[in-house]
Design an enzyme around this catalytic site. Structure first.
Site, PDB file in Angstrom:
ATOM      1  N   SER A 135       0.865  -1.182   0.000  1.00 21.91           N
ATOM      2  CA  SER A 135       0.000   0.000   0.000  1.00 21.91           C
ATOM      3  C   SER A 135       0.900   1.230   0.000  1.00 21.91           C
ATOM      4  O   SER A 135       1.666   1.438   0.939  1.00 21.91           O
ATOM      5  CB  SER A 135      -0.890  -0.031   1.244  1.00 21.91           C
ATOM      6  OG  SER A 135      -1.619   1.167   1.381  1.00 21.91           O
ATOM      7  N   LYS A 161      -1.235  -0.957  -4.288  1.00 25.64           N
ATOM      8  CA  LYS A 161      -2.402  -0.116  -3.956  1.00 25.64           C
ATOM      9  C   LYS A 161      -1.897   1.295  -3.774  1.00 25.64           C
ATOM     10  O   LYS A 161      -0.863   1.502  -3.133  1.00 25.64           O
ATOM     11  CB  LYS A 161      -3.032  -0.652  -2.677  1.00 25.64           C
ATOM     12  CG  LYS A 161      -3.994   0.290  -1.975  1.00 25.64           C
ATOM     13  CD  LYS A 161      -4.783  -0.444  -0.903  1.00 25.64           C
ATOM     14  CE  LYS A 161      -4.768   0.261   0.428  1.00 25.64           C
ATOM     15  NZ  LYS A 161      -5.509  -0.477   1.468  1.00 25.64           N
ATOM     16  N   LYS A 163      -2.963   5.282  -2.530  1.00 21.80           N
ATOM     17  CA  LYS A 163      -3.944   6.071  -1.796  1.00 21.80           C
ATOM     18  C   LYS A 163      -4.373   7.238  -2.670  1.00 21.80           C
ATOM     19  O   LYS A 163      -3.541   7.827  -3.390  1.00 21.80           O
ATOM     20  CB  LYS A 163      -3.315   6.590  -0.499  1.00 21.80           C
ATOM     21  CG  LYS A 163      -2.981   5.486   0.495  1.00 21.80           C
ATOM     22  CD  LYS A 163      -4.236   4.898   1.111  1.00 21.80           C
ATOM     23  CE  LYS A 163      -3.909   3.921   2.232  1.00 21.80           C
ATOM     24  NZ  LYS A 163      -5.122   3.412   2.895  1.00 21.80           N
ATOM     25  N   ASP A 188      -7.276   3.333  -2.926  1.00 21.55           N
ATOM     26  CA  ASP A 188      -7.967   3.407  -1.628  1.00 21.55           C
ATOM     27  C   ASP A 188      -8.171   4.866  -1.256  1.00 21.55           C
ATOM     28  O   ASP A 188      -7.212   5.628  -1.123  1.00 21.55           O
ATOM     29  CB  ASP A 188      -7.119   2.702  -0.551  1.00 21.55           C
ATOM     30  CG  ASP A 188      -7.832   2.598   0.794  1.00 21.55           C
ATOM     31  OD1 ASP A 188      -8.975   3.074   0.920  1.00 21.55           O
ATOM     32  OD2 ASP A 188      -7.226   2.016   1.728  1.00 21.55           O
ATOM     33  N   GLU A 213     -11.264   1.130  -3.252  1.00 18.64           N
ATOM     34  CA  GLU A 213     -11.539   0.873  -1.841  1.00 18.64           C
ATOM     35  C   GLU A 213     -12.130   2.090  -1.137  1.00 18.64           C
ATOM     36  O   GLU A 213     -11.605   3.196  -1.230  1.00 18.64           O
ATOM     37  CB  GLU A 213     -10.214   0.447  -1.172  1.00 18.64           C
ATOM     38  CG  GLU A 213     -10.342  -0.029   0.263  1.00 18.64           C
ATOM     39  CD  GLU A 213      -9.000  -0.545   0.807  1.00 18.64           C
ATOM     40  OE1 GLU A 213      -8.080  -0.836  -0.004  1.00 18.64           O
ATOM     41  OE2 GLU A 213      -8.877  -0.656   2.039  1.00 18.64           O
ATOM     42  N   ASP A 238     -13.895  -1.198   3.265  1.00 17.98           N
ATOM     43  CA  ASP A 238     -12.947  -1.386   4.376  1.00 17.98           C
ATOM     44  C   ASP A 238     -13.629  -0.817   5.626  1.00 17.98           C
ATOM     45  O   ASP A 238     -14.330  -1.543   6.357  1.00 17.98           O
ATOM     46  CB  ASP A 238     -11.626  -0.659   4.033  1.00 17.98           C
ATOM     47  CG  ASP A 238     -10.606  -0.638   5.165  1.00 17.98           C
ATOM     48  OD1 ASP A 238     -10.912  -1.120   6.266  1.00 17.98           O
ATOM     49  OD2 ASP A 238      -9.469  -0.124   4.968  1.00 17.98           O
ATOM     50  N   LYS A 262     -10.215  -6.898   7.969  1.00 16.98           N
ATOM     51  CA  LYS A 262      -9.193  -6.585   8.974  1.00 16.98           C
ATOM     52  C   LYS A 262      -9.733  -7.073  10.304  1.00 16.98           C
ATOM     53  O   LYS A 262     -10.802  -6.618  10.742  1.00 16.98           O
ATOM     54  CB  LYS A 262      -8.968  -5.074   9.081  1.00 16.98           C
ATOM     55  CG  LYS A 262      -8.257  -4.437   7.908  1.00 16.98           C
ATOM     56  CD  LYS A 262      -8.104  -2.936   8.121  1.00 16.98           C
ATOM     57  CE  LYS A 262      -7.453  -2.302   6.891  1.00 16.98           C
ATOM     58  NZ  LYS A 262      -7.513  -0.831   6.945  1.00 16.98           N
ATOM     59  N   GLY A 290      -4.406  -4.230   6.086  1.00 16.25           N
ATOM     60  CA  GLY A 290      -3.365  -4.023   7.097  1.00 16.25           C
ATOM     61  C   GLY A 290      -3.512  -2.670   7.759  1.00 16.25           C
ATOM     62  O   GLY A 290      -4.248  -1.799   7.272  1.00 16.25           O
TER      63      GLY A 290
HETATM   64  O1  OSB Z   1      -7.095   1.902   4.705  1.00 16.18           O
HETATM   65  O2  OSB Z   1      -6.118   0.104   4.350  1.00 16.18           O
HETATM   66  C1  OSB Z   1      -6.156   1.166   4.940  1.00 16.18           C
HETATM   67  C2  OSB Z   1      -2.968   1.726   6.976  1.00 16.18           C
HETATM   68  C3  OSB Z   1      -3.504   2.239   8.149  1.00 16.18           C
HETATM   69  C4  OSB Z   1      -4.861   2.425   8.237  1.00 16.18           C
HETATM   70  C5  OSB Z   1      -5.687   2.095   7.162  1.00 16.18           C
HETATM   71  C6  OSB Z   1      -5.166   1.564   5.992  1.00 16.18           C
HETATM   72  C7  OSB Z   1      -3.771   1.397   5.898  1.00 16.18           C
HETATM   73  C8  OSB Z   1      -3.096   0.896   4.711  1.00 16.18           C
HETATM   74  C9  OSB Z   1      -1.746   0.250   4.889  1.00 16.18           C
HETATM   75  O3  OSB Z   1      -3.540   1.011   3.596  1.00 16.18           O
HETATM   76  C10 OSB Z   1      -1.813  -1.232   4.853  1.00 16.18           C
HETATM   77  C11 OSB Z   1      -0.554  -1.864   5.401  1.00 16.18           C
HETATM   78  O4  OSB Z   1       0.392  -2.026   4.644  1.00 16.18           O
HETATM   79  O5  OSB Z   1      -0.508  -2.222   6.596  1.00 16.18           O
HETATM   80 MG    MG Z   2      -8.383   0.858   3.372  1.00 19.20          MG
END
Ligand code: OSB
Ligand code: MG
Length: 370
Positions: A135, A161, A163, A188, A213, A238, A262, A290
């Site tokens: 990510s 992924k 953001k 995302d 996402e 999510d 999650k 994650g």
């Molecule tokens: O939205 O998936 C998410 C990290 C912290 C809080 C929310 C998210 C994320 C990530 C990172 O996208 C995922 C990772 O590599 O742990």
């Molecule tokens: Mg997310």
């Protein structure tokens, strides 16, 4: 097992690089590490609440309060034979899923250690290695984003992924897609759009993305259903899926095509497995999300992602994508085919690097027996 003592460690760990999303920028990641003692064994858990209420309303501060003043006192001295016994105890506490999930993880670790079985086996996981992606946070410019993605691709990540947020969405995704025409790519938004602003995302439908996402509000499944009707690309929820009920609502409303599971957001591994089972029974693909976990939470995510319904790569990257020095003795590395091995030791299969833990500890407090 009888829970004798619970110790909370509020930690802050420097990330190898800042992680920026639509809700903020993290340079250090905060969380709470739990150690739970019972019958000569110690279980380890991670509560993924972070410093600010950006992703979730919970913070390390609220989770500390709920664990120390409510969940902990319920669990201390209680006879917990199964995780369902624990769920029965905490069901009367409304919300606070991240706090509940933190202690539940430590109990799974303890159960695994008592039985001498890895968490993967107890949860019913089948795979020994799981496919993962990375990510990538918001970068200064689309060009910098393409460079960041290129570094991860060169390290061997086969699914990326990125953001997005309003104003940094279609153009960024087009830049990455242009540089990597066939790579598995998803975006995302972390709830940064509403139905109106999300209309600007329509060109994403031409980029052959795996999924989009959480574009809309975290407490809104219905508007995602309306948006999904406008998009060919699967919407993935999510933030919105905070319980198995919410997963059922999403399925019944056809609000999304994919669910990000999650355990933290769902209040624990047991509810994560419930959502997995529900989705599997209804043909809804899932993947393991994650929260920038330490090696403790990463071990838990890997065990969860070994279940058969996890058919898309997880946001479970190698330890060095997050931290120069982790708090576990074990480090997770990226193997061939963008895979990471699921731990094989009993319970979570990881042990704490006590020196690293104390180096990162801001506060520590115990409840229960001495
Ligand atoms: O939205 O998936 C998410 C990290 C912290 C809080 C929310 C998210 C994320 C990530 C990172 O996208 C995922 C990772 O590599 O742990
Ligand atoms: Mg997310």
């Amino acid at each position: 097992m009888k829970i004798e003592r619970i110790t909370l460690h509020h930690i802050s760990m420097p990330l190898v690089s800042a992680f920026e999303t639509s809700f903020g920028r993290e340079v250090e990641r905060e969380c709470i590490i739990l150690t739970v003692r019972s019958g000569g064994l110690t279980g380890i858990g991670e509560c993924a609440a972070s410093r600010d209420p950006g992703y979730s309303y919970e913070t390390t501060g609220t989770a500390w309060h709920i664990l120390k003043d409510f969940i902990g006192p319920l669990a201390i001295g209680a006879e917990i034979r199964t995780i369902q016994d624990y769920r029965g105890l905490v069901d009367r506490i409304r919300g606070h899923q991240l706090a509940k999930a933190g202690l539940e993880m430590a109990l799974w670790d303890l159960l695994g250690k008592m039985e001498g079985k890895p968490l993967r086996e107890i949860l019913g996981g089948e795979r020994r290695r799981v496919e993962v992606g990375v990510s990538v946070g918001l970068q200064e410019t689309p060009a910098a984003l393409v460079e960041a993605v290129r570094r991860y691709v060169e390290e061997g990540y086969a699914r990326i992924k990125i953001k997005i947020k309003p104003g940094r969405d279609v153009f960024d995704a087009q830049a990455v897609r242009g540089a990597f025409p066939t790579m598995r790519l998803q975006v995302d938004a972390n709830s940064a759009f509403d139905l109106e602003t999300a209309t600007t995302l329509k060109p994403l439908d031409e980029l052959n993305l795996l999924l989009i996402e959480q574009p809309l509000f975290e407490d809104d499944i219905w508007d995602h259903r309306r948006l999904q009707a406008e998009f060919r690309t699967p919407i993935c929820l999510d933030e919105s899926i905070v319980s198995p009920r919410h997963a059922r609502y999403a399925l019944e409303m056809q609000a999304c095509g994919i669910i990000n599971i999650k355990a933290a957001r769902l209040g624990g591994l047991s509810q994560a497995v419930e959502v997995h089972d529900l989705c599997r029974g209804n043909g809804m693909p899932v993947w393991c999300g994650g929260m920038l976990e330490t090696g403790v939470g990463r071990a838990s995510n890997l065990a969860l992602a070994s279940l058969p319904g996890f058919t898309l790569p997880g946001d479970i990257s190698a330890s060095d994508r997050y931290y120069a020095r982790d708090i576990t003795q074990e480090r997770f590395t990226l193997g061939s085919d963008s895979m990471i091995d699921v731990p094989t030791g009993s319970g979570l299969g990881v042990s704490l690097d006590e020196a690293a833990l104390s180096m990162y500890t801001l506060a520590r407090e115990s409840i229960g027996a001495q």
